[in-house]
Design a protein around this motif. Structure first.
Motif, PDB file in Angstrom:
ATOM      1  N   HIS A 519       0.824  -1.204   0.000  1.00  0.00           N
ATOM      2  CA  HIS A 519       0.000   0.000   0.000  1.00  0.00           C
ATOM      3  C   HIS A 519       0.859   1.255   0.000  1.00  0.00           C
ATOM      4  O   HIS A 519       0.414   2.312  -0.451  1.00  0.00           O
ATOM      5  CB  HIS A 519      -0.949   0.007   1.207  1.00  0.00           C
ATOM      6  CG  HIS A 519      -0.268   0.227   2.517  1.00  0.00           C
ATOM      7  ND1 HIS A 519       0.148  -0.803   3.331  1.00  0.00           N
ATOM      8  CD2 HIS A 519       0.095   1.374   3.168  1.00  0.00           C
ATOM      9  CE1 HIS A 519       0.712  -0.311   4.412  1.00  0.00           C
ATOM     10  NE2 HIS A 519       0.712   1.005   4.344  1.00  0.00           N
ATOM     11  N   ARG A 520       2.093   1.154   0.494  1.00  0.00           N
ATOM     12  CA  ARG A 520       2.977   2.328   0.500  1.00  0.00           C
ATOM     13  C   ARG A 520       3.257   2.810  -0.926  1.00  0.00           C
ATOM     14  O   ARG A 520       3.461   4.004  -1.154  1.00  0.00           O
ATOM     15  CB  ARG A 520       4.288   1.999   1.200  1.00  0.00           C
ATOM     16  CG  ARG A 520       4.166   1.661   2.679  1.00  0.00           C
ATOM     17  CD  ARG A 520       5.529   1.632   3.321  1.00  0.00           C
ATOM     18  NE  ARG A 520       5.515   1.152   4.688  1.00  0.00           N
ATOM     19  CZ  ARG A 520       6.501   1.339   5.555  1.00  0.00           C
ATOM     20  NH1 ARG A 520       7.591   2.003   5.167  1.00  0.00           N
ATOM     21  NH2 ARG A 520       6.421   0.867   6.783  1.00  0.00           N
ATOM     22  N   VAL A 521       3.290   1.891  -1.872  1.00  0.00           N
ATOM     23  CA  VAL A 521       3.517   2.278  -3.267  1.00  0.00           C
ATOM     24  C   VAL A 521       2.299   3.033  -3.789  1.00  0.00           C
ATOM     25  O   VAL A 521       2.425   4.047  -4.487  1.00  0.00           O
ATOM     26  CB  VAL A 521       3.804   1.036  -4.133  1.00  0.00           C
ATOM     27  CG1 VAL A 521       4.104   1.454  -5.573  1.00  0.00           C
ATOM     28  CG2 VAL A 521       4.961   0.235  -3.555  1.00  0.00           C
ATOM     29  N   ALA A 522       1.108   2.541  -3.453  1.00  0.00           N
ATOM     30  CA  ALA A 522      -0.115   3.239  -3.867  1.00  0.00           C
ATOM     31  C   ALA A 522      -0.171   4.635  -3.264  1.00  0.00           C
ATOM     32  O   ALA A 522      -0.532   5.608  -3.944  1.00  0.00           O
ATOM     33  CB  ALA A 522      -1.341   2.424  -3.459  1.00  0.00           C
ATOM     34  N   PHE A 523       0.194   4.736  -1.987  1.00  0.00           N
ATOM     35  CA  PHE A 523       0.208   6.054  -1.349  1.00  0.00           C
ATOM     36  C   PHE A 523       1.207   6.981  -2.043  1.00  0.00           C
ATOM     37  O   PHE A 523       0.934   8.171  -2.254  1.00  0.00           O
ATOM     38  CB  PHE A 523       0.593   5.922   0.136  1.00  0.00           C
ATOM     39  CG  PHE A 523      -0.468   5.308   1.008  1.00  0.00           C
ATOM     40  CD1 PHE A 523      -1.685   4.880   0.485  1.00  0.00           C
ATOM     41  CD2 PHE A 523      -0.253   5.147   2.363  1.00  0.00           C
ATOM     42  CE1 PHE A 523      -2.656   4.313   1.302  1.00  0.00           C
ATOM     43  CE2 PHE A 523      -1.218   4.586   3.191  1.00  0.00           C
ATOM     44  CZ  PHE A 523      -2.426   4.163   2.649  1.00  0.00           C
ATOM     45  N   TYR A 524       2.379   6.418  -2.385  1.00  0.00           N
ATOM     46  CA  TYR A 524       3.417   7.262  -2.992  1.00  0.00           C
ATOM     47  C   TYR A 524       2.973   7.791  -4.366  1.00  0.00           C
ATOM     48  O   TYR A 524       3.127   8.990  -4.647  1.00  0.00           O
ATOM     49  CB  TYR A 524       4.738   6.510  -3.142  1.00  0.00           C
ATOM     50  CG  TYR A 524       5.717   7.325  -3.956  1.00  0.00           C
ATOM     51  CD1 TYR A 524       6.426   8.370  -3.376  1.00  0.00           C
ATOM     52  CD2 TYR A 524       5.827   7.137  -5.341  1.00  0.00           C
ATOM     53  CE1 TYR A 524       7.241   9.185  -4.139  1.00  0.00           C
ATOM     54  CE2 TYR A 524       6.649   7.953  -6.100  1.00  0.00           C
ATOM     55  CZ  TYR A 524       7.350   8.980  -5.497  1.00  0.00           C
ATOM     56  OH  TYR A 524       8.144   9.791  -6.261  1.00  0.00           O
ATOM     57  N   VAL A 525       2.461   6.912  -5.240  1.00  0.00           N
ATOM     58  CA  VAL A 525       2.107   7.394  -6.580  1.00  0.00           C
ATOM     59  C   VAL A 525       0.971   8.408  -6.494  1.00  0.00           C
ATOM     60  O   VAL A 525       0.884   9.329  -7.319  1.00  0.00           O
ATOM     61  CB  VAL A 525       1.750   6.238  -7.547  1.00  0.00           C
ATOM     62  CG1 VAL A 525       2.969   5.373  -7.831  1.00  0.00           C
ATOM     63  CG2 VAL A 525       0.596   5.385  -7.030  1.00  0.00           C
ATOM     64  N   HIS A 526       0.111   8.259  -5.505  1.00  0.00           N
ATOM     65  CA  HIS A 526      -0.952   9.255  -5.313  1.00  0.00           C
ATOM     66  C   HIS A 526      -0.351  10.588  -4.888  1.00  0.00           C
ATOM     67  O   HIS A 526      -0.781  11.658  -5.352  1.00  0.00           O
ATOM     68  CB  HIS A 526      -1.948   8.751  -4.265  1.00  0.00           C
ATOM     69  CG  HIS A 526      -3.186   9.578  -4.158  1.00  0.00           C
ATOM     70  ND1 HIS A 526      -3.309  10.618  -3.264  1.00  0.00           N
ATOM     71  CD2 HIS A 526      -4.363   9.530  -4.847  1.00  0.00           C
ATOM     72  CE1 HIS A 526      -4.504  11.171  -3.391  1.00  0.00           C
ATOM     73  NE2 HIS A 526      -5.166  10.537  -4.343  1.00  0.00           N
ATOM     74  N   GLU A 527       0.653  10.530  -4.015  1.00  0.00           N
ATOM     75  CA  GLU A 527       1.338  11.761  -3.585  1.00  0.00           C
ATOM     76  C   GLU A 527       2.053  12.427  -4.756  1.00  0.00           C
ATOM     77  O   GLU A 527       1.999  13.655  -4.913  1.00  0.00           O
ATOM     78  CB  GLU A 527       2.334  11.426  -2.480  1.00  0.00           C
ATOM     79  CG  GLU A 527       3.084  12.632  -1.939  1.00  0.00           C
ATOM     80  CD  GLU A 527       4.137  12.266  -0.900  1.00  0.00           C
ATOM     81  OE1 GLU A 527       4.882  13.173  -0.466  1.00  0.00           O
ATOM     82  OE2 GLU A 527       4.227  11.079  -0.536  1.00  0.00           O
ATOM     83  N   LEU A 528       2.716  11.627  -5.589  1.00  0.00           N
ATOM     84  CA  LEU A 528       3.405  12.197  -6.750  1.00  0.00           C
ATOM     85  C   LEU A 528       2.401  12.776  -7.737  1.00  0.00           C
ATOM     86  O   LEU A 528       2.635  13.847  -8.320  1.00  0.00           O
ATOM     87  CB  LEU A 528       4.253  11.119  -7.435  1.00  0.00           C
ATOM     88  CG  LEU A 528       4.991  11.560  -8.707  1.00  0.00           C
ATOM     89  CD1 LEU A 528       5.904  12.756  -8.429  1.00  0.00           C
ATOM     90  CD2 LEU A 528       5.795  10.391  -9.288  1.00  0.00           C
TER      91      LEU A 528
END
Length: 586
Positions: A519-528
């Motif tokens: 889920h950290r990857v999903a959070f990151y791409v959303h932040e980017l």
């Protein structure tokens, strides 16, 4: 350049120079971190080394921090450095550090963010593992997506990964399945089967199975006794149901390298892996005859108040010892679990990740104990629990019950909203937290819909190149040209802010893999995506920040190099999640 990793290495080198005794204390050095500060106004990086090592060095944290700060006085990539609070060291870096992120992403492409060195050892990720008694439902979907994304994440990080599905084909539910399929077989031959008897599976998904049995066996099954009939149709029905499961998984892009049969643990001339494992545990002194206290709260159906064969699970961190053999002489489910994890260990998997549903939370300690026992403490079993998914449709939850045949299947979910939506939404929340899947939200093209928001950022980045081709057709925007762009032109605070977010990708990926948390990857791409959308909006407000500058081709090429890096990072992150990165959205 991963600024966080680079500066962590620099801090460690300077610590060893200042305090030579640390060179032999790698454990202490491994405990400090370099990460973004909680308050962005404090700088770009924050390091807690001085506080972490103060006891080891028997010195005041601020004194250690001040010595470290002095060591960085001549570092050309440090614009500002200071000590804050009890001993935090805050770094503000020069713009070229962040500009180098663009160069790295455009040079490395699909490998950007991937660690250079592969970790040691083999990792087994077991996920889905649903009973093959019906189609996969939405309750299985979350674990399937989580396990598949986790395996992809670890594969991206160069782990030696095997994706595994454990087929529960040894229990009484398979007998029920065979009898249920036989009823549908009779129906296919023209018999009026009436209402499905209680205890059998009534789902219509078994109608094609009955038809397939009729085509294969004609009416010959009717002349067989029950034992012969079940022995005959059991493997056929199992294979047909697993074909159904594989078709469901394929719709969602879920992959497995190996489908492992539980029944294989029971077979073999020597009694199978289970007997062999129990014999081995006995030789190791880990099995004894004894009784168990009644569990607190609800008593499990398989609990028995008698002297029985027990495994010393409590010696390995479990709450209680565990029964291995039932009163009828058959093995307990846990006996099969121990044998399975020993089988994995003997296949070379010291790291074993098991993805289970919310109703299996009680398995965490017992499976961890099993892994430690069968490996002499060498193997680690990490049980990841995926909580329930609440489907919301017109404000009403969709009911699910496999036994009644009234449930929402994985295939129905994918057919209605698409695989991209299902995968991203299932990953856009921590696995141990319940998830609301709102059909109204996930089909909207708004910023409140996270999958649309991220895919739109990638599509927007692609549109910048289409706009450049239209407005400045003579400008070479090939990858080779972008790699030669003068990135020093990108010094505006809005540009540096976007670059800092881009530069966190390698760190986010490494941390997600280490924690087994996709889920950290999903959070990151959303932040980017949010950072990129913000920069796009700023360009509308401030013309000098637009991607295409007719007055300055040099800045245009530099900005397009930045945009290309953004879409590459988004593409890499979405690929790990198993979500597409469209160039246009309708």
């Amino acid at each position: 350049m991963d600024a966080f990793a680079v500066f962590r290495n620099r801090v460690e080198e300077k610590l060893i120079n200042l305090f030579p005794e640390l060179s032999d204390n790698k454990q202490a050095l491994s405990r400090f971190v370099v990460e973004p500060p909680r308050d962005a106004s404090h700088g770009d990086l924050s390091c807690n080394a001085a506080m972490v090592l103060s006891k080891v060095l028997k010195s005041n944290p601020r004194a250690i921090a001040e010595k470290l700060v002095a060591e960085f006085a001549n570092d050309e990539q440090v614009e500002k450095i200071d000590v804050a609070g009890p001993g935090f060291i805050n770094f503000t870096l020069t713009p070229d550090v962040w500009q180098s992120v663009i160069a790295d992403a455009n040079k490395q492409g699909a490998d950007y963010g991937r660690p250079e060195v592969a970790p040691v050892g083999k990792v087994n990720v077991e996920y889905v593992s649903a009973n093959p008694t019906g189609p996969l439902h939405v309750g299985h979907t979350r674990g399937a997506v989580f396990g598949d994304a986790l395996a992809s994440l670890m594969d991206f990080c160069r782990y030696d990964i095997t994706r595994e599905y454990y087929i529960n084909d040894a229990g009484g539910q398979i007998t029920v399945l065979a009898n249920s399929a036989y009823l549908r077989y009779c129906e296919a031959l023209g018999d009026d089967i009436g209402e499905i008897p209680a205890g059998l599976y009534p789902g219509k998904y078994l109608i094609p199975v009955g038809q397939a049995l009729a085509e294969k066996f004609g009416d010959s099954l009717k002349s067989m006794d029950e034992t012969e009939r079940e022995t005959t149709i059991r493997p056929v029905v199992l294979e047909l149901m697993m074909d159904l499961v594989r078709d469901d998984l394929k719709k969602l892009g879920i992959k497995h390298d190996l489908f492992f049969s539980e029944a294989s643990l029971h077979g073999g001339g020597n009694g199978g892996d289970i007997k062999e494992t129990l014999d081995w545990l006995g030789e190791e002194g880990l099995v004894y005859q004894g009784t168990l206290e009644a569990p607190k709260g609800k008593t499990p159906e398989d609990w028995e108040d008698r002297e029985q064969t027990l495994f010393k699970a409590s010696d390995f961190g479990d709450d209680t010892d565990r029964a291995l053999v039932k009163s009828d002489g058959t093995y307990t489910y846990f006996a099969a679990d121990i044998a399975y994890h020993r089988n994995k260990y003997l296949r070379g998997f010291n790291s074993q990740i098991v993805v289970l549903g919310a109703d299996h939370a009680g398995y965490i300690k017992r499976l961890s104990a099993a892994g430690k026992a069968v490996s002499g403490g060498e193997a680690e079993v990490d049980v990841k629990i995926c909580q329930l998914v609440n489907l919301l449709r017109n404000g009403e939850p969709a009911k699910m019950s496999k036994r009644s045949g009234n449930f929402v299947t994985m295939a129905q979910l994918v057919d209605e909203v698409g695989a991209d939506v299902v995968r991203f939404i299932m990953l856009f929340r921590r696995n141990e937290a319940q998830l609301d899947f709102d059909f109204d939200l996930v089909t909207q093209q708004t910023r409140e819909n996270p999958v649309f928001y991220v895919q739109y950022a990638h599509a927007r980045a692609c549109s910048a190149f289409r706009n450049a081709a239209r407005d400045v057709p003579e400008l070479d925007v090939s990858l080779e040209a972008l790699q030669k762009a003068d990135l020093s032109k990108l010094s505006h605070p809005a540009e540096i802010s976007l670059l800092k977010t881009m530069g966190q990708f390698p760190r986010a990926i490494e941390a997600a893999a280490a924690a087994h948390e996709p889920h950290r990857v999903a959070f990151y791409v959303h932040e980017l995506a949010a950072a990129f959308h913000a920069f796009w909006t700023k360009g509308k407000e401030e013309p000098q920040l637009r991607f295409v500058n007719h007055e300055d081709r040099t800045i245009t090429l530099a900005r397009l190099a930045m945009v290309n890096a953004v879409r590459q990072i988004l593409r890499n992150g979405l690929s790990i999640l198993g979500v597409s990165a469209p160039e246009e959205l309708s």
